[in-house]
Scaffold this motif. Structure first.
Motif, PDB file in Angstrom:
ATOM      1  N   ALA A   1       0.788  -1.212  -0.190  1.00  0.00           N
ATOM      2  CA  ALA A   1       0.191   0.043  -0.112  1.00  0.00           C
ATOM      3  C   ALA A   1       0.632   1.271  -0.298  1.00  0.00           C
ATOM      4  CB  ALA A   1      -0.930  -0.047   1.055  1.00  0.00           C
ATOM      5  N   VAL A   2       1.779   1.227   0.719  1.00  0.00           N
ATOM      6  CA  VAL A   2       3.043   2.479   0.870  1.00  0.00           C
ATOM      7  C   VAL A   2       3.605   2.704  -0.389  1.00  0.00           C
ATOM      8  CG1 VAL A   2       5.097   3.174   1.778  1.00  0.00           C
ATOM      9  CG2 VAL A   2       3.387   2.251   3.364  1.00  0.00           C
ATOM     10  N   ASP A   3       3.806   1.546  -1.202  1.00  0.00           N
ATOM     11  CA  ASP A   3       4.648   1.548  -2.623  1.00  0.00           C
ATOM     12  C   ASP A   3       3.643   2.011  -3.470  1.00  0.00           C
ATOM     13  OD1 ASP A   3       6.815   0.416  -1.620  1.00  0.00           O
ATOM     14  OD2 ASP A   3       6.420  -1.453  -2.505  1.00  0.00           O
ATOM     15  N   SER A   4       2.192   1.824  -3.603  1.00  0.00           N
ATOM     16  CA  SER A   4       1.282   2.313  -4.355  1.00  0.00           C
ATOM     17  C   SER A   4       0.980   3.677  -4.069  1.00  0.00           C
ATOM     18  CB  SER A   4      -0.078   1.491  -4.005  1.00  0.00           C
ATOM     19  OG  SER A   4      -1.075   1.865  -4.993  1.00  0.00           O
ATOM     20  N   ARG A   5       1.010   3.929  -2.836  1.00  0.00           N
ATOM     21  CA  ARG A   5       0.772   5.565  -2.572  1.00  0.00           C
ATOM     22  C   ARG A   5       1.862   6.262  -3.052  1.00  0.00           C
ATOM     23  NH1 ARG A   5       1.730   7.414   3.457  1.00  0.00           N
ATOM     24  NH2 ARG A   5       3.793   7.053   2.540  1.00  0.00           N
ATOM     25  N   GLU A   6       3.131   5.812  -3.119  1.00  0.00           N
ATOM     26  CA  GLU A   6       4.147   6.706  -3.410  1.00  0.00           C
ATOM     27  C   GLU A   6       3.889   6.845  -4.919  1.00  0.00           C
ATOM     28  OE1 GLU A   6       5.765   8.732  -1.588  1.00  0.00           O
ATOM     29  OE2 GLU A   6       4.806   8.166   0.234  1.00  0.00           O
ATOM     30  N   ALA A   7       3.759   5.934  -5.639  1.00  0.00           N
ATOM     31  CA  ALA A   7       3.623   5.833  -7.159  1.00  0.00           C
ATOM     32  C   ALA A   7       2.626   6.658  -7.660  1.00  0.00           C
ATOM     33  CB  ALA A   7       3.141   4.252  -7.614  1.00  0.00           C
ATOM     34  N   ILE A   8       1.435   6.682  -6.892  1.00  0.00           N
ATOM     35  CA  ILE A   8       0.344   7.638  -7.185  1.00  0.00           C
ATOM     36  C   ILE A   8       0.640   9.008  -6.972  1.00  0.00           C
ATOM     37  CG2 ILE A   8      -1.917   8.350  -6.485  1.00  0.00           C
ATOM     38  CD1 ILE A   8      -2.584   5.302  -6.149  1.00  0.00           C
ATOM     39  N   LYS A   9       1.301   9.114  -5.986  1.00  0.00           N
ATOM     40  CA  LYS A   9       1.786  10.770  -5.633  1.00  0.00           C
ATOM     41  C   LYS A   9       2.894  11.170  -6.765  1.00  0.00           C
ATOM     42  CE  LYS A   9       2.762  11.572  -1.051  1.00  0.00           C
ATOM     43  NZ  LYS A   9       2.993  11.392   0.346  1.00  0.00           N
ATOM     44  N   SER A  10       3.736  10.180  -7.341  1.00  0.00           N
ATOM     45  CA  SER A  10       4.699  10.632  -8.115  1.00  0.00           C
ATOM     46  C   SER A  10       4.052  10.914  -9.436  1.00  0.00           C
ATOM     47  CB  SER A  10       5.859   9.838  -8.054  1.00  0.00           C
ATOM     48  OG  SER A  10       5.480   8.416  -8.787  1.00  0.00           O
ATOM     49  N   LYS A  11       3.079   9.826  -9.823  1.00  0.00           N
ATOM     50  CA  LYS A  11       2.443   9.942 -11.114  1.00  0.00           C
ATOM     51  C   LYS A  11       1.591  11.216 -11.238  1.00  0.00           C
ATOM     52  CE  LYS A  11      -0.653   7.431 -14.163  1.00  0.00           C
ATOM     53  NZ  LYS A  11      -1.521   6.346 -14.226  1.00  0.00           N
ATOM     54  N   TYR A  12       0.801  11.639 -10.215  1.00  0.00           N
ATOM     55  CA  TYR A  12      -0.100  12.734 -10.295  1.00  0.00           C
ATOM     56  C   TYR A  12       0.379  14.184  -9.768  1.00  0.00           C
ATOM     57  CZ  TYR A  12      -3.746   9.401 -11.804  1.00  0.00           C
ATOM     58  OH  TYR A  12      -4.181   8.281 -12.584  1.00  0.00           O
ATOM     59  N   ALA A  13       1.620  14.071  -9.449  1.00  0.00           N
ATOM     60  CA  ALA A  13       2.292  15.388  -8.850  1.00  0.00           C
ATOM     61  C   ALA A  13       1.833  16.454  -9.788  1.00  0.00           C
ATOM     62  CB  ALA A  13       3.888  15.232  -8.821  1.00  0.00           C
ATOM     63  N   PRO A  14       1.552  17.852  -8.986  1.00  0.00           N
ATOM     64  CA  PRO A  14       1.475  17.685  -7.593  1.00  0.00           C
ATOM     65  C   PRO A  14       0.287  17.541  -6.903  1.00  0.00           C
ATOM     66  CG  PRO A  14       0.898  19.911  -8.768  1.00  0.00           C
ATOM     67  CD  PRO A  14       1.164  18.803  -9.876  1.00  0.00           C
ATOM     68  N   ASN A  15      -0.750  16.779  -7.686  1.00  0.00           N
ATOM     69  CA  ASN A  15      -1.880  16.360  -7.039  1.00  0.00           C
ATOM     70  C   ASN A  15      -1.834  15.196  -6.030  1.00  0.00           C
ATOM     71  OD1 ASN A  15      -3.454  18.585  -8.566  1.00  0.00           O
ATOM     72  ND2 ASN A  15      -3.637  17.044 -10.458  1.00  0.00           N
ATOM     73  N   PHE A  16      -2.666  15.086  -5.296  1.00  0.00           N
ATOM     74  CA  PHE A  16      -2.710  13.827  -4.320  1.00  0.00           C
ATOM     75  C   PHE A  16      -1.480  13.563  -3.399  1.00  0.00           C
ATOM     76  CE2 PHE A  16      -5.246  12.077  -8.143  1.00  0.00           C
ATOM     77  CZ  PHE A  16      -6.526  12.507  -7.836  1.00  0.00           C
ATOM     78  N   GLN A  17      -0.860  14.785  -3.156  1.00  0.00           N
ATOM     79  CA  GLN A  17       0.411  14.687  -2.383  1.00  0.00           C
ATOM     80  C   GLN A  17       0.113  14.447  -0.823  1.00  0.00           C
ATOM     81  OE1 GLN A  17       3.550  14.638  -3.535  1.00  0.00           O
ATOM     82  NE2 GLN A  17       2.446  14.576  -5.316  1.00  0.00           N
ATOM     83  N   ASP A  18      -1.286  14.523  -0.548  1.00  0.00           N
ATOM     84  CA  ASP A  18      -1.741  14.369   0.775  1.00  0.00           C
ATOM     85  C   ASP A  18      -2.237  12.978   0.789  1.00  0.00           C
ATOM     86  OD1 ASP A  18      -3.777  14.795  -0.767  1.00  0.00           O
ATOM     87  OD2 ASP A  18      -4.652  16.147   0.883  1.00  0.00           O
ATOM     88  N   ALA A  19      -2.154  12.000  -0.167  1.00  0.00           N
ATOM     89  CA  ALA A  19      -2.797  10.589  -0.238  1.00  0.00           C
ATOM     90  C   ALA A  19      -2.232   9.745   1.031  1.00  0.00           C
ATOM     91  CB  ALA A  19      -2.296  10.035  -1.331  1.00  0.00           C
ATOM     92  N   TRP A  20      -3.289   8.989   1.762  1.00  0.00           N
ATOM     93  CA  TRP A  20      -2.852   8.610   2.905  1.00  0.00           C
ATOM     94  C   TRP A  20      -3.332   6.967   2.942  1.00  0.00           C
ATOM     95  CZ3 TRP A  20      -7.147   7.609   6.065  1.00  0.00           C
ATOM     96  CH2 TRP A  20      -8.358   8.083   5.583  1.00  0.00           C
TER      97      TRP A  20
END
Length: 161
Positions: free
Chosen positions: A136-155
């Motif tokens: 889950a942590v790996d997926s969150r980091e992938a989403i944060k980098s893919k959609y930067a600057p959006n979703f930087q507060d994904a948890w």
């Protein structure tokens, strides 16, 4: 007098915004350090009649990333089978229209997005869900980098049923 004041304000804004930029050398140093750790991973040799196979020794994946624990249920009309113990949440809404809009956007991008509802009635937009916290942590980091600057507060949400 106004010109001097305006020039001073412009100069102070340039200095203020210029000092906030991240230093590329810090990122490069962290990258180099990670690459060095990766290349020095221990290996184990397995010998079979004239053949040598090198197999990396893997450690169990763990994560100390922070999670939020909530009792959550699939929202009305959602498939609860997509919800596992650890989920990546990219948005929380009281307004159903906003929640469904973000869910649809993520589904159009190929994610199996699901809406979960907590006990207070907040709709959580969940894009991925895993049994393992490290995944889950790996997926969150992938989403944060893919959609930067959006979703930087994904948890990470740890679901209780």
């Amino acid at each position: 007098m106004k010109k001097i004041w305006l020039f001073g304000a412009a100069l102070s804004m340039v200095l203020a915004f210029g000092s906030c930029k991240p230093k590329q050398s810090a990122y490069k140093a962290a990258y180099e350090q990670a690459k060095e750790k990766e290349s020095t991973a221990p290996v184990e040799a397995i010998v079979e009649e004239d053949e040598v196979e090198i197999v990396p020794v893997s450690k169990p994946r763990t994560s100390d990333a922070a999670t939020r624990t909530e009792k959550i249920n699939a929202a009305e009309g959602e498939d609860a089978n997509h919800l596992k113990r650890f989920s990546v949440v990219i948005g929380s809404f009281k307004n159903k229209t906003n929640a469904y809009s973000l869910k649809d956007r993520m589904q159009n991008d190929g994610y199996n997005a699901v809406l979960g509802e907590n006990e207070e009635g907040m709709l959580r937009v969940i894009v991925t869900s895993f049994d393992d916290k490290a995944d889950a942590v790996d997926s969150r980091e992938a989403i944060k980098s893919k959609y930067a600057p959006n979703f930087q507060d994904a948890w990470i949400l740890e679901c209780q049923y």
